[in-house]
Design an enzyme around this catalytic site. Structure first.
Site, PDB file in Angstrom:
ATOM      1  N   GLY A   1       0.662  -1.170  -0.077  1.00  0.00           N
ATOM      2  CA  GLY A   1      -0.034   0.010   0.164  1.00  0.00           C
ATOM      3  C   GLY A   1       0.872   1.282  -0.008  1.00  0.00           C
ATOM      4  CB  SER A   2      -0.213   4.721   0.392  1.00  0.00           C
ATOM      5  OG  SER A   2      -0.823   4.508   1.769  1.00  0.00           O
TER       6      SER A   2
ATOM      7  N   GLY B   1       1.947   2.809   5.425  1.00  0.00           N
ATOM      8  CA  GLY B   1       3.105   1.790   5.598  1.00  0.00           C
ATOM      9  C   GLY B   1       3.962   2.422   6.996  1.00  0.00           C
TER      10      GLY B   1
ATOM     11  CB  CYS C   1       3.218   0.138  -6.780  1.00  0.00           C
ATOM     12  SG  CYS C   1       3.453  -1.528  -7.370  1.00  0.00           S
TER      13      CYS C   1
ATOM     14  CD  GLU D   1       6.659  -5.669  -1.635  1.00  0.00           C
ATOM     15  OE1 GLU D   1       7.115  -4.886  -2.747  1.00  0.00           O
ATOM     16  OE2 GLU D   1       7.714  -6.674  -1.393  1.00  0.00           O
TER      17      GLU D   1
HETATM   18  N1  LIG Z   1       4.929  -2.112  -4.014  1.00  0.00           N
HETATM   19  C1  LIG Z   1       3.797  -2.707  -4.406  1.00  0.00           C
HETATM   20  O1  LIG Z   1       3.912  -3.950  -4.763  1.00  0.00           O
HETATM   21  C2  LIG Z   1       2.662  -1.924  -4.385  1.00  0.00           C
HETATM   22  C3  LIG Z   1       1.684  -2.497  -5.361  1.00  0.00           C
HETATM   23  C4  LIG Z   1       0.478  -1.920  -5.349  1.00  0.00           C
HETATM   24  C5  LIG Z   1       0.257  -0.415  -4.673  1.00  0.00           C
HETATM   25  N2  LIG Z   1       1.051  -0.075  -3.940  1.00  0.00           N
HETATM   26  C6  LIG Z   1       1.013   1.375  -3.472  1.00  0.00           C
HETATM   27  O2  LIG Z   1      -0.296   1.235  -2.835  1.00  0.00           O
HETATM   28  C7  LIG Z   1      -0.842   2.777  -2.950  1.00  0.00           C
HETATM   29  C8  LIG Z   1      -2.023   2.527  -3.459  1.00  0.00           C
HETATM   30  O3  LIG Z   1      -3.008   1.368  -2.877  1.00  0.00           O
HETATM   31  P1  LIG Z   1      -4.083   1.803  -1.607  1.00  0.00           P
HETATM   32  O4  LIG Z   1      -4.848   2.903  -1.932  1.00  0.00           O
HETATM   33  O5  LIG Z   1      -4.693   0.506  -1.563  1.00  0.00           O
HETATM   34  O6  LIG Z   1      -3.203   1.878  -0.111  1.00  0.00           O
HETATM   35  P2  LIG Z   1      -3.492   2.222   1.076  1.00  0.00           P
HETATM   36  O7  LIG Z   1      -2.221   2.533   1.892  1.00  0.00           O
HETATM   37  O8  LIG Z   1      -4.445   3.113   1.258  1.00  0.00           O
HETATM   38  O9  LIG Z   1      -4.359   0.837   1.620  1.00  0.00           O
HETATM   39  C9  LIG Z   1      -3.600  -0.556   1.586  1.00  0.00           C
HETATM   40  C10 LIG Z   1      -4.214  -1.529   2.886  1.00  0.00           C
HETATM   41  O10 LIG Z   1      -4.009  -0.673   3.903  1.00  0.00           O
HETATM   42  C11 LIG Z   1      -5.357  -0.674   4.770  1.00  0.00           C
HETATM   43  N3  LIG Z   1      -5.188   0.655   5.492  1.00  0.00           N
HETATM   44  C12 LIG Z   1      -5.821   1.782   4.990  1.00  0.00           C
HETATM   45  N4  LIG Z   1      -5.622   2.679   5.951  1.00  0.00           N
HETATM   46  C13 LIG Z   1      -5.208   2.146   7.207  1.00  0.00           C
HETATM   47  C14 LIG Z   1      -4.975   2.576   8.494  1.00  0.00           C
HETATM   48  N5  LIG Z   1      -5.047   3.912   8.716  1.00  0.00           N
HETATM   49  N6  LIG Z   1      -4.318   1.574   9.348  1.00  0.00           N
HETATM   50  C15 LIG Z   1      -4.285   0.360   8.842  1.00  0.00           C
HETATM   51  N7  LIG Z   1      -4.354  -0.101   7.925  1.00  0.00           N
HETATM   52  C16 LIG Z   1      -5.027   0.787   6.570  1.00  0.00           C
HETATM   53  C17 LIG Z   1      -6.392  -0.795   3.679  1.00  0.00           C
HETATM   54  O11 LIG Z   1      -7.470  -1.261   4.244  1.00  0.00           O
HETATM   55  C18 LIG Z   1      -5.499  -1.708   2.573  1.00  0.00           C
HETATM   56  O12 LIG Z   1      -6.014  -2.938   2.921  1.00  0.00           O
HETATM   57  C19 LIG Z   1      -0.035   3.368  -3.858  1.00  0.00           C
HETATM   58  O13 LIG Z   1       0.894   4.231  -2.997  1.00  0.00           O
HETATM   59  C20 LIG Z   1       0.858   2.377  -4.373  1.00  0.00           C
HETATM   60  O14 LIG Z   1       1.953   2.576  -5.064  1.00  0.00           O
HETATM   61  C21 LIG Z   1       2.284  -0.692  -3.872  1.00  0.00           C
END
Ligand SMILES: NC(=O)c1ccc[n+]([C@@H]2O[C@H](COP(=O)([O-])OP(=O)(O)OC[C@H]3O[C@@H](n4cnc5c(N)ncnc54)[C@H](O)[C@@H]3O)[C@@H](O)[C@H]2O)c1
Length: 397
Positions: free
Chosen positions: A100-101, A105, A159, A122
């Site tokens: 995720g973001s 992270g 990503c 990731e």
């Molecule tokens: N490196 C990789 O393999 C990869 C792959 C895909 C996406 N990404 C990155 O992910 C981001 C986009 O994806 P997104 O919008 O789903 O990311 P996000 O960080 O918003 O969400 C990812 C996960 O975290 C959970 N989450 C959200 N807020 C949270 C909190 N406050 N506490 C705990 N968990 C929480 C969500 O429910 C979800 O399951 C972009 O930055 C992208 O670059 C990275």
């Protein structure tokens, strides 16, 4: 093992970490959820998977389908948003694998610190693409790969998708024209008649991406596209030529269909440009110049580097997939997934033959000198072995 401690056997035994939490992002909702799960299960762990709430159909598909085929005592799917994730993070896990973001992270890492739980993050970031001068036929292929790597994957919501392009100033206008032609061939004329283009996943992500164009200095740099349809969450493929480097579009991950092109006097300047910014998840470089490739390899740092294509590194299971610096840490895919979810236990086995007396007190100078020498010249171990064998031989006679 050094000969000094012969006979002995040293080996590495992978053991499962235990209970793993996988938190997935929405943009490749099946693969980014199941790829880490496969690695965790193959290494012998049990798993709790929480797919993203932003892809609810995929999330409920996983929640309904997995228990029909796999043992729920080994793999459980929990649906929900950040509330559910926050509750899960309060539990003690043996490993947390997060996609995720960077913003979330940081939350994951802080929660993991409470239990000293190891994490793999990731994350995302800005993936630069360098376009060096190429022959016309190579340039045509490069343009298709750039358009595919920017807009082909979830309309830039990937990503490893291309974030921006670096090119020498003299090629910039040619590049813009070729990109426009290719966008038209792939996605159609303009709004509202675009085809094969993905929508922005949510209203908040739509607002975030469209707001990047809100800065008048950024809007003034648009050379193609720039329109959107808020009701359908569509944003037109948009090209910007030299937007200001201090604008949000050049400091934040775009994660949407906007492509800034940054011009340089010489393509070698791209190295400094990249090194002045956080380490990217991926670098793409379209070039046939072997010297420049070597320079990029040795003078930049990124999760991966791909020459003459974009995003295809994701499907090479022989390569580790993961970030470095702000784009995350830890790696997976193929054998790397197994390693990520294993503890490599060091196992040493000794026998009761041969005993090295100088390792025990009472110490004297002779014993210490002997040990120092033995470490320095391992062949002394061999001598020791031979003398030990002689002693055994004598005793048995
Ligand atoms: N490196 C990789 O393999 C990869 C792959 C895909 C996406 N990404 C990155 O992910 C981001 C986009 O994806 P997104 O919008 O789903 O990311 P996000 O960080 O918003 O969400 C990812 C996960 O975290 C959970 N989450 C959200 N807020 C949270 C909190 N406050 N506490 C705990 N968990 C929480 C969500 O429910 C979800 O399951 C972009 O930055 C992208 O670059 C990275």
């Amino acid at each position: 093992m050094p000969l000094l401690f012969f006979p002995a056997r040293a080996e590495v035994l992978p053991e499962p970490l235990g209970l793993v939490l996988v938190l997935a992002s929405w943009n490749f909702p099946i693969s980014l959820a199941l790829d880490p799960v496969i690695g965790a299960i193959s290494a012998g762990n049990t798993v709790v998977l929480k797919p993203s709430e932003l892809s609810p159909a995929s999330s409920s598909f996983l929640a309904n389908t997995i228990p029909r085929y796999l043992d729920s005592a080994a793999l459980k799917v929990i649906e929900g948003g950040h509330d559910a994730a926050e509750q899960l993070l309060q539990q003690k896990w043996d490993k947390i694998f997060f996609t995720g973001s960077s913003r979330v992270g940081r939350i994951i890492m802080a929660a993991a610190a409470n239990h000293l739980t190891p994490v793999t993050l990731e994350l995302g970031g800005k993936c630069p693409t360098i376009l060096d001068s190429l022959s016309i036929s190579d340039l045509e292929v490069a343009i298709k790969r750039i358009v595919g790597g920017k807009w082909g994957l979830c309309s830039g919501q990937a990503c490893i998708g291309i974030d921006y392009v670096l090119v020498e100033e003299k090629f910039a206008s040619i590049l813009v024209e070729l990109l426009k032609k290719c966008i038209k061939a792939f996605f159609g004329d303009s709004m509202p008649n675009l085809k094969n283009l993905c929508r922005i996943v949510s209203k908040s992500h739509f607002d975030r991406v469209s707001n990047l164009l809100g800065d008048p200095r950024v809007a003034a740099s648009i050379v193609h596209g720039g329109s959107w349809d808020e009701q359908n969450l569509m944003i037109e493929p948009t090209i910007l030529l030299d937007p200001p480097l201090d604008a949000d579009i050049m400091s934040e991950e775009i994660f949407g269909p906007l492509l800034p092109i940054i011009t340089l006097n010489k393509i070698e300047e791209s190295i400094e440009f990249i090194n002045l910014r956080p380490k990217p998840l991926a670098i793409y470089a379209f070039t046939k110049n072997e010297r420049f490739k070597k320079k990029l390899l040795s003078e930049t740092s990124s999760g991966s580097i791909t020459f003459n294509d974009a995003v295809v590194q994701f499907v090479a299971d022989s390569l580790p997939f993961g970030g470095v610096g702000q784009s995350g840490f830890g790696r997976y895919h193929g054998k790397y997934s197994f390693d990520t979810f294993s503890h490599e236990k060091a196992v040493l086995q000794r026998s009761f033959y041969l005993e090295l007396e100088p390792r025990y007190p009472p110490w004297n100078d002779f014993k210490l000198d002997f040990i120092k020498l033995a470490y320095k010249f391992d062949y002394l171990g061999l001598l020791l072995l031979l003398s030990g064998l002689r002693r055994i031989f004598k005793r048995s006679n």
